[in-house]
Motif scaffolding. Structure first.
Motif, PDB file in Angstrom:
ATOM      1  N   SER A   1      -4.643   9.397   8.663  1.00 47.44           N
ATOM      2  CA  SER A   1      -5.824   8.803   8.384  1.00 47.44           C
ATOM      3  C   SER A   1      -5.842   7.365   8.241  1.00 47.44           C
ATOM      4  O   SER A   1      -7.062   6.536   8.407  1.00 47.44           O
ATOM      5  CB  SER A   1      -6.351   9.543   7.042  1.00 47.44           C
ATOM      6  N   ARG A   2      -4.624   6.786   7.792  1.00 42.50           N
ATOM      7  CA  ARG A   2      -4.559   5.487   7.661  1.00 42.50           C
ATOM      8  C   ARG A   2      -3.182   4.601   7.786  1.00 42.50           C
ATOM      9  O   ARG A   2      -2.253   5.612   7.635  1.00 42.50           O
ATOM     10  CB  ARG A   2      -5.285   4.846   6.408  1.00 42.50           C
ATOM     11  N   SER A   3      -3.045   3.557   7.377  1.00 40.74           N
ATOM     12  CA  SER A   3      -1.711   2.899   7.294  1.00 40.74           C
ATOM     13  C   SER A   3      -1.263   2.686   5.992  1.00 40.74           C
ATOM     14  O   SER A   3      -2.123   2.090   5.114  1.00 40.74           O
ATOM     15  CB  SER A   3      -1.588   1.691   8.546  1.00 40.74           C
TER      16      SER A   3
ATOM     17  N   GLU B   1      -2.705   3.869  -2.848  1.00 35.64           N
ATOM     18  CA  GLU B   1      -3.942   4.229  -2.074  1.00 35.64           C
ATOM     19  C   GLU B   1      -4.381   5.638  -1.795  1.00 35.64           C
ATOM     20  O   GLU B   1      -5.390   5.926  -1.323  1.00 35.64           O
ATOM     21  CB  GLU B   1      -3.816   3.175  -0.799  1.00 35.64           C
TER      22      GLU B   1
ATOM     23  N   GLU C   1      -7.261   7.951  -2.476  1.00 36.51           N
ATOM     24  CA  GLU C   1      -7.621   9.215  -2.042  1.00 36.51           C
ATOM     25  C   GLU C   1      -7.142  10.191  -2.018  1.00 36.51           C
ATOM     26  O   GLU C   1      -5.749  10.224  -2.552  1.00 36.51           O
ATOM     27  CB  GLU C   1      -7.376   8.758  -0.296  1.00 36.51           C
TER      28      GLU C   1
ATOM     29  N   ARG D   1       0.890  -1.192  -0.143  1.00 34.79           N
ATOM     30  CA  ARG D   1      -0.047   0.073  -0.092  1.00 34.79           C
ATOM     31  C   ARG D   1       0.899   1.125  -0.019  1.00 34.79           C
ATOM     32  O   ARG D   1       1.586   1.642   0.985  1.00 34.79           O
ATOM     33  CB  ARG D   1      -1.038   0.142   1.373  1.00 34.79           C
TER      34      ARG D   1
END
Length: 70
Positions: free
Chosen positions: A62-64, A31, A51, A5
């Motif tokens: 916001s995310r990994s 991603e 995103e 990712r």
């Protein structure tokens, strides 16, 4: 095999080149994309199904991700 990712910071000329190259890497997926120029983000994010962010810090919170390319 686990998918890699990727988050990309900077979507100018070189950033676009990196994005194109990542699409050809088996097992990797961009991603999230981040750039201060918010005009280019929506079409770019849509093109890569990613995103869109204008702040790299909030993107990373916001995310990994497995890797961040700057």
């Amino acid at each position: 095999m686990k998918e890699l990712r990727i988050a990309l910071v900077g979507c100018g000329v070189m950033g676009n080149l990196f994005l194109e190259r990542w699409t050809g890497v088996s097992g990797a997926r961009v991603e999230a994309v981040c750039d201060l120029n918010t005009d280019i983000l929506p079409p770019l994010a849509a093109r890569f199904d990613a995103e869109a962010h204008s702040d790299w810090q909030s993107m990373l919170i916001s995310r990994s991700f497995d890797a961040v390319q700057i």
